[in-house]
Design a protein around this motif. Structure first.
Motif, PDB file in Angstrom:
ATOM      1  N   GLN A  22       0.750  -1.104  -0.147  1.00 45.59           N
ATOM      2  CA  GLN A  22      -0.052  -0.044   0.074  1.00 45.59           C
ATOM      3  C   GLN A  22       1.004   1.227   0.363  1.00 45.59           C
ATOM      4  O   GLN A  22       0.554   2.305  -0.761  1.00 45.59           O
ATOM      5  N   GLY A  23       2.076   1.478   0.701  1.00 41.54           N
ATOM      6  CA  GLY A  23       2.729   2.201   0.976  1.00 41.54           C
ATOM      7  C   GLY A  23       3.425   2.682  -0.495  1.00 41.54           C
ATOM      8  O   GLY A  23       3.628   3.700  -0.981  1.00 41.54           O
ATOM      9  N   ALA A  24       4.022   1.421  -1.077  1.00 40.20           N
ATOM     10  CA  ALA A  24       4.619   1.904  -2.332  1.00 40.20           C
ATOM     11  C   ALA A  24       3.621   2.226  -3.410  1.00 40.20           C
ATOM     12  O   ALA A  24       4.075   3.137  -4.301  1.00 40.20           O
ATOM     13  N   LEU A  25       2.532   1.864  -3.460  1.00 33.65           N
ATOM     14  CA  LEU A  25       1.645   2.178  -4.457  1.00 33.65           C
ATOM     15  C   LEU A  25       1.160   3.844  -4.168  1.00 33.65           C
ATOM     16  O   LEU A  25       1.163   4.719  -5.094  1.00 33.65           O
ATOM     17  N   SER A  26       1.080   3.933  -3.014  1.00 31.89           N
ATOM     18  CA  SER A  26       0.729   5.587  -2.515  1.00 31.89           C
ATOM     19  C   SER A  26       2.105   6.331  -3.089  1.00 31.89           C
ATOM     20  O   SER A  26       1.639   7.694  -3.706  1.00 31.89           O
ATOM     21  N   LEU A  27       3.093   5.771  -2.641  1.00 31.77           N
ATOM     22  CA  LEU A  27       4.496   6.630  -3.175  1.00 31.77           C
ATOM     23  C   LEU A  27       4.630   6.774  -4.529  1.00 31.77           C
ATOM     24  O   LEU A  27       4.822   7.860  -4.957  1.00 31.77           O
ATOM     25  N   LEU A  28       4.091   5.724  -5.229  1.00 30.90           N
ATOM     26  CA  LEU A  28       4.252   5.925  -6.881  1.00 30.90           C
ATOM     27  C   LEU A  28       3.076   6.858  -7.449  1.00 30.90           C
ATOM     28  O   LEU A  28       3.501   7.550  -8.137  1.00 30.90           O
ATOM     29  N   LEU A  29       1.873   6.671  -6.799  1.00 32.56           N
ATOM     30  CA  LEU A  29       1.014   7.642  -7.245  1.00 32.56           C
ATOM     31  C   LEU A  29       1.383   9.171  -6.916  1.00 32.56           C
ATOM     32  O   LEU A  29       1.025  10.032  -7.700  1.00 32.56           O
ATOM     33  N   LEU A  30       1.918   9.409  -5.722  1.00 32.06           N
ATOM     34  CA  LEU A  30       2.461  10.686  -5.411  1.00 32.06           C
ATOM     35  C   LEU A  30       3.560  11.282  -6.435  1.00 32.06           C
ATOM     36  O   LEU A  30       3.522  12.530  -6.743  1.00 32.06           O
TER      37      LEU A  30
END
Length: 345
Positions: free
Chosen positions: A300-308
């Protein structure tokens, strides 16, 4: 006249009894009309305006027939009184309307607090009178011109500069809170004066409106002047209101310029970038705030960082397109000479 152009000066005043008379007295001789607007002051500002207007008009009288063929005003300084307080922008708008009625070619604005050196007025007027710009505004943020500006005031002005660049589309502009301005009569007639913001965000709103109408704007350097005057801005209410105004104007400008008037893909980059950044940031905060299995939390953290990251990149590319699109509206920073023919030809 200044180079065959009729020059008017709007002086919005609220509780400036100690300074407004001096401002009126020291205006250069090439100024054809002065609109001194008392915005429902509670001190003797109105009396001071009337007294100095009477003195100035005894020395130099001029008759102007209004555009509608109605009443005429004899004199140079026209005193105008508001029965209710309209705000700094509202007072300026009143002066603008009178200038349009008088068919003024270049309309400048000087505050009534004495912070604007009348010797610098030619510098502000010249790029508009010469046709190089539709609107000229002062800037005090050049290193050599900001010696009298406190570090705190410089920081605040710099922050507002960057936010207004994004909101207005004038990426080369600085010191947007500087009210030392001049606008051509033609540009003033093109914009909706009544729709402009009434309070201290008026200057920021003006820039966005000018960009929507694709007007050329010049930055004119001049020294900062500070004395015993007190600012009427209440920052506790000013900052939140201005932040909302800048955000609203950013959206208004994008829709008007890149959807209604013409289409540009930067609107898609901005929209997708802002949405992706918000979702990524919220997702990251949610992940940090929940106690879940470390493996799922990592995903979840990696996906959020990617979106950011994707969102920030999309916004940056949109800004680059925005800057390129508006480059033609930017007049190179104008130093000014003030040596033009100030009495007309």
């Amino acid at each position: 006249m200044y180079n065959d152009k009729r020059v008017g000066v709007v002086i919005p005043a609220h509780n400036e009894e100690a300074f407004v008379g001096r401002v009126i007295e020291t205006l250069p001789a090439y100024v054809d009309r002065v609109y001194a607007v008392d915005d429902c002051s509670t001190d003797d500002t109105w009396a001071e305006i009337q007294r100095h207007a009477e003195r100035a008009n005894r020395n130099r009288r001029e008759t102007t027939t209004l555009a509608d063929g109605g009443a005429t005003f004899e004199g140079v300084v026209e005193p105008i009184h508001h029965e209710t307080n309209h705000g700094r922008g509202g007072a300026t708008k009143t002066g603008y309307r009178h200038a349009l009625d008088d068919d003024i070619d270049v309309v400048a604005v000087m505050d009534a607090d004495g912070q604007m050196n009348p010797d610098m007025l030619a510098r502000i007027v010249e790029p508009v009178a010469e046709g190089w710009a539709d609107y000229a505004k002062g800037t005090r943020l050049l290193h050599r011109d900001r010696k009298q500006m406190s570090n705190w005031r410089f920081f605040g002005n710099s922050l507002l500069t960057y936010l207004t660049k994004i909101s207005s589309g004038y990426w080369g502009m600085s010191d947007p809170q500087n009210g030392f301005t001049a606008i051509s009569g033609d540009a003033l007639a093109r914009i909706d004066i009544d729709g402009l913001y009434d309070d201290y965000g008026f200057l920021n709103d003006m820039l966005t409106t000018l960009n929507i109408h694709q007007c050329r704007v010049a930055d004119v350097s001049h020294p900062a002047v500070y004395g015993e005057e007190q600012s009427g801005i209440r920052y506790s209410s000013f900052v939140p209101r201005l932040s909302v105004l800048l955000a609203r104007n950013f959206v208004r400008r994008l829709v008007a310029r890149y959807v209604i008037h013409d289409f540009h893909p930067l609107i898609l980059l901005y929209s997708a970038g802002i949405a992706s950044t918000i979702v990524g940031a919220l997702g990251g905060l949610f992940t940090l705030g929940t106690l879940i299995d470390s493996g799922v939390g990592f995903v979840q953290g990696a996906l959020s960082l990617l979106l950011l990251i994707v969102g920030v990149i999309a916004i940056a590319v949109g800004m680059a397109y925005d800057l390129e699109t508006n480059e033609g509206l930017r007049v190179p920073q104008y130093e000014g000479t003030g040596h033009a023919d100030r009495e007309g030809r």
